[in-house]
Motif scaffolding. Structure first.
Motif, PDB file in Angstrom:
ATOM      1  N   LEU A   1       0.810  -1.216   0.000  1.00 49.76           N
ATOM      2  CA  LEU A   1       0.000   0.000   0.000  1.00 49.76           C
ATOM      3  C   LEU A   1       0.844   1.268   0.000  1.00 49.76           C
ATOM      4  CD1 LEU A   1      -2.706  -1.064   2.604  1.00 49.76           C
ATOM      5  CD2 LEU A   1      -2.816  -1.181   0.109  1.00 49.76           C
ATOM      6  N   GLY A   2       2.149   1.133   0.180  1.00 46.04           N
ATOM      7  CA  GLY A   2       3.034   2.288   0.278  1.00 46.04           C
ATOM      8  C   GLY A   2       3.479   2.822  -1.071  1.00 46.04           C
ATOM      9  N   PRO A   3       4.453   3.709  -1.052  1.00 47.50           N
ATOM     10  CA  PRO A   3       4.899   4.383  -2.273  1.00 47.50           C
ATOM     11  C   PRO A   3       5.418   3.445  -3.358  1.00 47.50           C
ATOM     12  CG  PRO A   3       6.004   5.289  -0.329  1.00 47.50           C
ATOM     13  CD  PRO A   3       5.149   4.168   0.129  1.00 47.50           C
ATOM     14  N   THR A   4       6.019   2.329  -2.977  1.00 44.87           N
ATOM     15  CA  THR A   4       6.568   1.402  -3.979  1.00 44.87           C
ATOM     16  C   THR A   4       5.611   0.255  -4.292  1.00 44.87           C
ATOM     17  OG1 THR A   4       7.727   0.159  -2.260  1.00 44.87           O
ATOM     18  CG2 THR A   4       8.946   1.939  -3.350  1.00 44.87           C
ATOM     19  N   GLY A   5       4.411   0.330  -3.800  1.00 45.43           N
ATOM     20  CA  GLY A   5       3.437  -0.731  -4.028  1.00 45.43           C
ATOM     21  C   GLY A   5       3.090  -0.947  -5.490  1.00 45.43           C
ATOM     22  N   GLY A   6       3.166   0.087  -6.287  1.00 46.74           N
ATOM     23  CA  GLY A   6       2.872  -0.050  -7.711  1.00 46.74           C
ATOM     24  C   GLY A   6       3.840  -0.990  -8.404  1.00 46.74           C
ATOM     25  N   TYR A   7       5.105  -0.923  -8.006  1.00 49.60           N
ATOM     26  CA  TYR A   7       6.104  -1.836  -8.576  1.00 49.60           C
ATOM     27  C   TYR A   7       5.784  -3.269  -8.183  1.00 49.60           C
ATOM     28  CZ  TYR A   7       8.831   2.443  -9.281  1.00 49.60           C
ATOM     29  OH  TYR A   7       9.253   3.683  -9.671  1.00 49.60           O
ATOM     30  N   ILE A   8       5.473  -3.472  -6.913  1.00 46.31           N
ATOM     31  CA  ILE A   8       5.182  -4.814  -6.404  1.00 46.31           C
ATOM     32  C   ILE A   8       3.955  -5.402  -7.103  1.00 46.31           C
ATOM     33  CG2 ILE A   8       4.462  -6.106  -4.355  1.00 46.31           C
ATOM     34  CD1 ILE A   8       6.169  -4.045  -2.726  1.00 46.31           C
ATOM     35  N   LEU A   9       2.912  -4.618  -7.223  1.00 48.43           N
ATOM     36  CA  LEU A   9       1.685  -5.103  -7.859  1.00 48.43           C
ATOM     37  C   LEU A   9       1.859  -5.333  -9.356  1.00 48.43           C
ATOM     38  CD1 LEU A   9      -0.912  -2.887  -5.970  1.00 48.43           C
ATOM     39  CD2 LEU A   9      -0.442  -5.317  -5.617  1.00 48.43           C
ATOM     40  N   ALA A  10       2.831  -4.673  -9.962  1.00 44.81           N
ATOM     41  CA  ALA A  10       3.064  -4.816 -11.399  1.00 44.81           C
ATOM     42  C   ALA A  10       3.812  -6.103 -11.751  1.00 44.81           C
ATOM     43  CB  ALA A  10       3.840  -3.610 -11.928  1.00 44.81           C
ATOM     44  N   PHE A  11       4.541  -6.686 -10.803  1.00 46.52           N
ATOM     45  CA  PHE A  11       5.351  -7.869 -11.111  1.00 46.52           C
ATOM     46  C   PHE A  11       4.542  -9.027 -11.699  1.00 46.52           C
ATOM     47  CE2 PHE A  11       8.577  -6.237  -7.891  1.00 46.52           C
ATOM     48  CZ  PHE A  11       9.423  -5.757  -8.870  1.00 46.52           C
ATOM     49  N   PRO A  12       3.396  -9.405 -11.117  1.00 44.83           N
ATOM     50  CA  PRO A  12       2.641 -10.517 -11.730  1.00 44.83           C
ATOM     51  C   PRO A  12       2.145 -10.191 -13.141  1.00 44.83           C
ATOM     52  CG  PRO A  12       1.847 -10.078  -9.507  1.00 44.83           C
ATOM     53  CD  PRO A  12       2.806  -8.978  -9.857  1.00 44.83           C
ATOM     54  N   VAL A  13       1.770  -8.943 -13.371  1.00 46.29           N
ATOM     55  CA  VAL A  13       1.318  -8.533 -14.702  1.00 46.29           C
ATOM     56  C   VAL A  13       2.477  -8.639 -15.696  1.00 46.29           C
ATOM     57  CG1 VAL A  13       0.346  -6.641 -16.061  1.00 46.29           C
ATOM     58  CG2 VAL A  13      -0.403  -6.988 -13.697  1.00 46.29           C
ATOM     59  N   ALA A  14       3.649  -8.178 -15.275  1.00 49.20           N
ATOM     60  CA  ALA A  14       4.840  -8.247 -16.135  1.00 49.20           C
ATOM     61  C   ALA A  14       5.211  -9.698 -16.429  1.00 49.20           C
ATOM     62  CB  ALA A  14       6.003  -7.520 -15.472  1.00 49.20           C
ATOM     63  N   ALA A  15       5.103 -10.563 -15.434  1.00 47.01           N
ATOM     64  CA  ALA A  15       5.411 -11.979 -15.641  1.00 47.01           C
ATOM     65  C   ALA A  15       4.442 -12.608 -16.637  1.00 47.01           C
ATOM     66  CB  ALA A  15       5.358 -12.727 -14.307  1.00 47.01           C
ATOM     67  N   LEU A  16       3.174 -12.240 -16.555  1.00 49.45           N
ATOM     68  CA  LEU A  16       2.182 -12.742 -17.507  1.00 49.45           C
ATOM     69  C   LEU A  16       2.534 -12.296 -18.928  1.00 49.45           C
ATOM     70  CD1 LEU A  16      -0.550 -14.097 -18.173  1.00 49.45           C
ATOM     71  CD2 LEU A  16      -1.603 -11.866 -17.757  1.00 49.45           C
ATOM     72  N   ILE A  17       2.875 -11.044 -19.082  1.00 48.50           N
ATOM     73  CA  ILE A  17       3.227 -10.517 -20.403  1.00 48.50           C
ATOM     74  C   ILE A  17       4.461 -11.232 -20.957  1.00 48.50           C
ATOM     75  CG2 ILE A  17       4.097  -8.481 -21.624  1.00 48.50           C
ATOM     76  CD1 ILE A  17       2.231  -6.847 -19.710  1.00 48.50           C
ATOM     77  N   ALA A  18       5.498 -11.335 -20.149  1.00 48.03           N
ATOM     78  CA  ALA A  18       6.715 -12.018 -20.589  1.00 48.03           C
ATOM     79  C   ALA A  18       6.414 -13.473 -20.938  1.00 48.03           C
ATOM     80  CB  ALA A  18       7.793 -11.927 -19.510  1.00 48.03           C
ATOM     81  N   GLY A  19       5.553 -14.106 -20.166  1.00 46.81           N
ATOM     82  CA  GLY A  19       5.188 -15.498 -20.428  1.00 46.81           C
ATOM     83  C   GLY A  19       4.450 -15.675 -21.745  1.00 46.81           C
ATOM     84  N   ILE A  20       3.617 -14.729 -22.081  1.00 47.65           N
ATOM     85  CA  ILE A  20       2.885 -14.794 -23.352  1.00 47.65           C
ATOM     86  C   ILE A  20       3.868 -14.767 -24.525  1.00 47.65           C
ATOM     87  CG2 ILE A  20       1.361 -13.461 -24.877  1.00 47.65           C
ATOM     88  CD1 ILE A  20      -0.202 -12.690 -22.287  1.00 47.65           C
ATOM     89  N   PHE A  21       4.908 -13.965 -24.405  1.00 46.64           N
ATOM     90  CA  PHE A  21       5.897 -13.838 -25.473  1.00 46.64           C
ATOM     91  C   PHE A  21       6.917 -14.975 -25.472  1.00 46.64           C
ATOM     92  CE2 PHE A  21       4.165  -9.638 -25.505  1.00 46.64           C
ATOM     93  CZ  PHE A  21       4.409  -9.135 -26.769  1.00 46.64           C
ATOM     94  N   TYR A  22       6.977 -15.748 -24.400  1.00 47.44           N
ATOM     95  CA  TYR A  22       8.016 -16.761 -24.251  1.00 47.44           C
ATOM     96  C   TYR A  22       7.958 -17.840 -25.327  1.00 47.44           C
ATOM     97  CZ  TYR A  22      11.014 -20.307 -22.288  1.00 47.44           C
ATOM     98  OH  TYR A  22      12.012 -21.224 -22.120  1.00 47.44           O
ATOM     99  N   GLU A  23       6.790 -18.206 -25.781  1.00 48.47           N
ATOM    100  CA  GLU A  23       6.657 -19.273 -26.774  1.00 48.47           C
ATOM    101  C   GLU A  23       6.961 -18.813 -28.192  1.00 48.47           C
ATOM    102  OE1 GLU A  23       6.365 -22.490 -26.175  1.00 48.47           O
ATOM    103  OE2 GLU A  23       6.393 -21.994 -24.045  1.00 48.47           O
ATOM    104  N   LYS A  24       7.304 -17.569 -28.351  1.00 49.52           N
ATOM    105  CA  LYS A  24       7.630 -17.043 -29.674  1.00 49.52           C
ATOM    106  C   LYS A  24       9.142 -17.085 -29.891  1.00 49.52           C
ATOM    107  CE  LYS A  24       3.505 -14.173 -29.607  1.00 49.52           C
ATOM    108  NZ  LYS A  24       2.672 -15.148 -30.234  1.00 49.52           N
TER     109      LYS A  24
END
Length: 111
Positions: free
Chosen positions: A20-43
């Protein structure tokens, strides 16, 4: 796990205050980033690198926005929460893709 108090964040700390603090946006973004990277992984290899870079951009964007709200100054948030990390993160992304590529080869997967 970190939100529940396990010490998985910087300096072996934990707790909902990190999310919930100032760096929470980075923490919450990690799963989204992992999903995106995973989608591209099979290419192909260039697409894997692109997926990793897009994932980084998502982390930067959500982290910067959250930090900017706390600072009340998005320029300052960008200067301290994004700019110092861009170059090293791109290098780390390239290394991560290269390692994944080597593991994929060793495991006998097609490239």
């Amino acid at each position: 796990m970190g939100a529940l108090g396990l010490p998985v964040f910087a300096n072996f700390s934990g707790g909902i205050s990190h999310v919930l603090g100032p760096t929470g946006g980075y923490i919450l973004a990690f799963p989204v980033a992992a999903l995106i990277a995973g989608i591209f992984y099979e290419k192909s290899l260039p697409w894997r690198f692109l997926g990793t870079i897009i994932g980084l951009a998502v982390i930067y964007l959500l982290g910067w926005l959250r930090l900017g709200l706390f600072f009340g100054d998005f320029g300052k948030a960008f200067a301290v929460g994004v700019v110092p990390f861009i170059l090293l993160d791109i290098v780390k992304a390239a290394v991560a893709v290269a390692i994944a590529q080597a593991i994929r080869r060793r495991a006998g997967h097609s490239l």
